[in-house]
Enzyme design. Structure first.
Site, short mmCIF file in Angstrom:
data_model
loop_
_atom_site.label_atom_id
_atom_site.label_comp_id
_atom_site.label_asym_id
_atom_site.label_seq_id
_atom_site.Cartn_x
_atom_site.Cartn_y
_atom_site.Cartn_z
N ARG A 202 -2.09 -6.92 -17.73
CA ARG A 202 -1.45 -6.20 -16.36
C ARG A 202 -2.43 -6.73 -15.41
O ARG A 202 -3.43 -6.94 -15.50
CB ARG A 202 -1.87 -4.56 -16.80
CG ARG A 202 -1.81 -3.86 -15.32
CD ARG A 202 -0.31 -3.73 -14.91
NE ARG A 202 -0.05 -3.10 -13.52
CZ ARG A 202 0.82 -3.15 -12.76
NH1 ARG A 202 1.98 -4.04 -13.04
NH2 ARG A 202 0.86 -2.51 -11.62
N CYS A 220 0.18 3.31 -7.62
CA CYS A 220 -1.18 2.36 -7.93
C CYS A 220 -1.91 2.97 -9.16
O CYS A 220 -2.34 2.65 -9.99
CB CYS A 220 -1.83 1.67 -6.89
SG CYS A 220 -0.76 0.75 -5.98
N ASP A 279 4.73 -9.94 1.43
CA ASP A 279 3.64 -9.86 0.52
C ASP A 279 2.76 -11.19 0.48
O ASP A 279 3.43 -12.24 0.54
CB ASP A 279 4.47 -10.01 -1.01
CG ASP A 279 3.54 -9.68 -2.16
OD1 ASP A 279 2.61 -9.81 -2.00
OD2 ASP A 279 4.21 -9.23 -3.09
N ARG A 281 0.57 -11.99 -1.53
CA ARG A 281 -0.57 -12.45 -2.78
C ARG A 281 0.10 -13.77 -3.58
O ARG A 281 1.00 -14.17 -3.37
CB ARG A 281 -0.30 -11.08 -3.80
CG ARG A 281 -1.01 -9.84 -3.36
CD ARG A 281 -0.41 -8.88 -4.31
NE ARG A 281 0.79 -8.45 -4.09
CZ ARG A 281 1.47 -7.63 -5.02
NH1 ARG A 281 0.87 -6.96 -5.92
NH2 ARG A 281 2.65 -7.15 -4.61
N1 GTP Z 1 0.63 -3.86 2.85
C1 GTP Z 1 0.93 -2.95 2.19
N2 GTP Z 1 0.20 -2.92 0.86
C2 GTP Z 1 0.57 -1.78 0.14
C3 GTP Z 1 1.40 -0.73 0.55
N3 GTP Z 1 1.30 0.38 -0.48
C4 GTP Z 1 0.64 -0.30 -1.47
N4 GTP Z 1 0.23 -1.54 -1.23
C5 GTP Z 1 -0.44 -2.45 -1.90
O1 GTP Z 1 0.32 -2.92 -3.13
C6 GTP Z 1 -0.27 -3.36 -4.10
C7 GTP Z 1 0.47 -3.00 -5.27
O2 GTP Z 1 1.57 -3.61 -5.16
P1 GTP Z 1 3.13 -2.95 -5.74
O3 GTP Z 1 4.03 -3.40 -4.97
O4 GTP Z 1 2.64 -1.53 -5.91
O5 GTP Z 1 3.26 -3.45 -7.12
P2 GTP Z 1 3.23 -4.69 -7.56
O6 GTP Z 1 1.94 -5.15 -7.93
O7 GTP Z 1 3.80 -5.79 -6.66
O8 GTP Z 1 4.37 -4.66 -8.85
P3 GTP Z 1 4.15 -4.14 -10.18
O9 GTP Z 1 3.30 -5.01 -11.02
O10 GTP Z 1 5.48 -3.71 -10.77
O11 GTP Z 1 3.25 -2.85 -10.08
C8 GTP Z 1 -1.89 -3.07 -3.74
O12 GTP Z 1 -2.81 -4.24 -3.38
C9 GTP Z 1 -1.81 -1.92 -2.71
O13 GTP Z 1 -2.83 -2.06 -1.90
C10 GTP Z 1 1.78 -0.82 1.97
O14 GTP Z 1 2.61 0.15 2.33
N5 GTP Z 1 1.69 -1.93 2.53
ZN ZN Z 2 -1.40 1.53 -4.12
#
Ligand code: GTP
Ligand code: ZN
Length: 347
Positions: A202, A220, A279, A281
């Site tokens: 993960r 999360c 995004d 990342r």
């Molecule tokens: N910029 C921003 N970041 C967010 C928001 N909500 C959650 N996050 C961030 O999004 C990240 C988590 O991403 P997610 O999109 O929930 O999930 P993912 O990691 O892309 O995908 P999964 O592996 O399927 O869970 C974390 O770094 C959170 O801090 C938001 O509204 N805005």
């Molecule tokens: Zn979150």
């Protein structure tokens, strides 16, 4: 360990000090004080660098000199463009209650590669993506290539490894890593002894609000707990806790995005309004950590196809994607739906 040039530049920006990036010297619009601006830009001539996303939000795409907004934009200095006004150009929290600004003159930057490196550095510093371009020498210097390599070809150092019994998984170990380019610290939780078939993995992006405070705005916290439970049930695996708060924009900027969501924007629109991509990342750092742990293929627990593609691109083979859905609640249902509709999250 000595700090890398990128790390030193990030520290200088956060402290409101100038940094030379390639041929430009910049100050963060967010952190530079009036005193330092008076000192480094006594004639108030420094133009302002904004991201293409932020320029679009301000309507600068209508200017012929600006072009298509794929790149950053340089806003011309005008007598009325003082420090306060610059702050309000950079900070969307003021979009809703200030009057119209203008007349703004702006043009596309001449060196998009350098501008991208500057915006990347501001993002790593966790400040608003806006900079003053001052015409002086700076003590902290960093090359465009060093910034881009730190982000696109990250390297990690395994710092230490220790036992960390956690609820339900008493045989867990924690492994600390340092990104040698940015100085960021990430950790891996290694559960059980895996060998033979590719382990369940993960990649968890840091979310202070969800992971620690139990925020209901996202999924999360439950995803983190459930991932560890599933890894344990599979007999072992790895959870990487990546310091990518707010999809890589940093904690303060994520909370700024939340404030914009309070005014009706969705999670993607809020990032763009702030001047970031939806995004920010990358998963090269995750791949480097997995490889350092001896993992070169994995069963990946995610709904996010970018994570699969990112690991594959960085040389870690994903043999299977395992869906990772949580029940929604009234506060996060729209957020989850937006990720499916706009970010390609899978069922
Ligand atoms: N910029 C921003 N970041 C967010 C928001 N909500 C959650 N996050 C961030 O999004 C990240 C988590 O991403 P997610 O999109 O929930 O999930 P993912 O990691 O892309 O995908 P999964 O592996 O399927 O869970 C974390 O770094 C959170 O801090 C938001 O509204 N805005
Ligand atoms: Zn979150």
């Amino acid at each position: 360990m000595t700090a890398s040039p990128v790390e030193r530049a990030v520290a200088a920006l956060r402290a409101g000090r100038p940094v030379a990036v390639g041929s430009a010297t910049i100050l963060s619009v967010e952190t530079a004080t009036g005193a330092i601006l008076d000192l480094l830009d006594p004639q108030a001539k420094a133009p302002l660098l904004l991201s293409g996303e932020r320029a679009a939000a301000l309507g600068l795409g209508n200017l012929r000199e600006v072009g298509d907004l794929k790149h950053a934009v340089q806003v011309h200095r005008a007598p009325w463009l003082d420090r306060e006004t610059a702050r309000s150009l950079a900070d969307p929290s003021r979009d809703f209650d200030r009057g119209p600004i203008g007349p703004l003159g702006a043009e596309a930057v001449r060196c998009p590669g350098e501008a991208e490196a500057i915006l990347t550095l501001l993002r790593l510093a966790g400040v608003l993506p806006a900079a003053w371009l001052v015409g002086v020498e700076a003590e902290a210097k960093v090359g465009v290539e060093a910034i881009m390599a730190a982000v696109h070809a990250p390297q990690v150092q395994l710092v230490t490894r220790a036992k960390l019994p956690v609820e339900g998984l008493e045989g867990t170990q924690i492994v600390a890593f340092r990104d040698t380019g940015t100085g960021e610290e990430h950790v891996a939780l290694v559960v059980g002894a895996f060998g033979g078939r590719p382990p369940l993995v993960r990649l968890h992006s840091e979310c202070l609000t969800g992971d620690v405070f139990g925020s209901l705005k996202c999924d999360c916290g439950p995803q983190l707990k459930e991932a560890l439970r599933l890894i344990g049930a599979a007999g072992g695996g790895v959870l990487l806790y990546l310091r990518q708060e707010g999809r890589g924009i940093g904690l303060a900027n994520k909370l700024r995005a939340y404030a914009l969501q309070d005014r009706g924007l969705d999670t993607i629109e809020a990032n763009l309004r702030l001047g970031f991509a939806d995004d920010e990342r990358g998963y090269g750092v995750a791949a480097a950590m997995l490889r350092a742990l001896g993992v070169d293929s994995a069963r990946l627990l995610t709904n996010n196809p970018n994570k699969v593609a990112g690991l594959e691109a960085a040389g870690v083979h994903v043999v299977e994607r395992v869906a990772h859905h949580m029940p929604t609640n009234p506060h996060n249902a729209d957020y989850i739906a937006t990720k499916k509709a706009k970010s390609g999250h899978l069922d």
